[in-house]
Design a protein around this motif. Sequence first.
Motif, mmCIF file in Angstrom:
data_model
loop_
_atom_site.group_PDB
_atom_site.id
_atom_site.type_symbol
_atom_site.label_atom_id
_atom_site.label_comp_id
_atom_site.label_asym_id
_atom_site.label_seq_id
_atom_site.Cartn_x
_atom_site.Cartn_y
_atom_site.Cartn_z
ATOM 1 N N UNK A 4 -5.718 -4.661 -5.501
ATOM 2 C CA UNK A 4 -5.218 -4.328 -6.829
ATOM 3 C C UNK A 4 -4.987 -2.837 -7.008
ATOM 4 N N UNK A 5 -5.735 -2.018 -6.287
ATOM 5 C CA UNK A 5 -5.740 -0.580 -6.529
ATOM 6 C C UNK A 5 -5.236 0.252 -5.352
ATOM 7 N N UNK A 6 -4.800 -0.407 -4.297
ATOM 8 C CA UNK A 6 -4.336 0.303 -3.109
ATOM 9 C C UNK A 6 -3.073 -0.349 -2.557
ATOM 10 N N UNK A 7 -2.300 0.447 -1.855
ATOM 11 C CA UNK A 7 -1.107 -0.031 -1.178
ATOM 12 C C UNK A 7 -1.205 0.341 0.295
ATOM 13 N N UNK A 8 -0.673 -0.506 1.164
ATOM 14 C CA UNK A 8 -0.670 -0.229 2.590
ATOM 15 C C UNK A 8 0.755 -0.317 3.111
ATOM 16 N N UNK A 9 1.169 0.725 3.829
ATOM 17 C CA UNK A 9 2.485 0.746 4.463
ATOM 18 C C UNK A 9 2.315 1.125 5.918
ATOM 19 N N UNK A 10 2.966 0.379 6.808
ATOM 20 C CA UNK A 10 2.892 0.653 8.234
ATOM 21 C C UNK A 10 4.252 1.142 8.726
ATOM 22 N N UNK A 11 4.231 2.233 9.477
ATOM 23 C CA UNK A 11 5.442 2.801 10.058
ATOM 24 C C UNK A 11 5.168 3.098 11.526
ATOM 25 N N UNK A 12 5.682 2.262 12.402
ATOM 26 C CA UNK A 12 5.460 2.422 13.827
ATOM 27 C C UNK A 12 3.964 2.456 14.112
ATOM 28 N N UNK A 13 3.432 3.564 14.598
ATOM 29 C CA UNK A 13 2.015 3.648 14.936
ATOM 30 C C UNK A 13 1.172 4.257 13.816
ATOM 31 N N UNK A 14 1.803 4.491 12.664
ATOM 32 C CA UNK A 14 1.116 5.104 11.532
ATOM 33 C C UNK A 14 0.858 4.078 10.441
ATOM 34 N N UNK A 15 -0.233 4.262 9.713
ATOM 35 C CA UNK A 15 -0.526 3.425 8.553
ATOM 36 C C UNK A 15 -0.876 4.330 7.380
#
Length: 255
Positions: A4-15
Amino acid sequence: MDYKNTLLKKEDKLSIITINRPESLNALNAETIQEISTLLDELKADNSCRVIIITGSGEKSFVAGADIKEFSDFGQEKAEELARNSQNILFNKIENMSKPVIAAVNGFALGGGLELAMACHIRYASENAKLGLPEVTLGLIPGYGGTQRLPKLIGKGLANELIFSAKMIPAQRAKEIGLVNEVYPIEELLTKTKELATLIARNSPMAISKAIDAVNLSDTDKGFEAEIKYFGQLFEMDDKKEGVSAFMEKRKPNF
């Protein structure tokens, strides 16, 4: 888990973990602390993730502090439990993560927000960032590791000054005293942070993991022995074999 309070985005080898409570300037409550902790566990187990970035939503605030209303009526026992559990669940977990964690400090990093940034291995800040530990204005002291990590980063005298005065300092001053590594315009902060993360992600994840452990022991009497032990252990691992082979063959290593 429903975040509810966080977002996660993955880009290649980064999060990228974004704390997303803009209505409270991304203040840390118990639910948010648990969400970040759970995300870290997931990313630690994800072999495709090499580097983790933590930032706040918007341009005003990284994390403006702990959510004071959540513990305003606590007594000693509950307050000690809050500090101990929060440190174990999140702040110590970040410091001891086997993958580098970089704080992209966008705006206010106060109290628990600065403590969160200090637990990260590297800190980049935006030009509009303001950093401080205002707990003594509430009759308290930092409870999420601030009194321990700040002196290690900037020295005891400056740490005492910031903690005792409760003053906020601008990003450029934070860089001057070693509290943050670099300062960038707000619109460039995440891009520059990702550039560093990408550079790190090219290197041996096993070597970086051992380096994190050794650096964390650098202010103890176990640091030199840990460095020697980890240096030797890495000679038996595939990353070392690939790295040396790539060097000898004049090519880039494939870790």
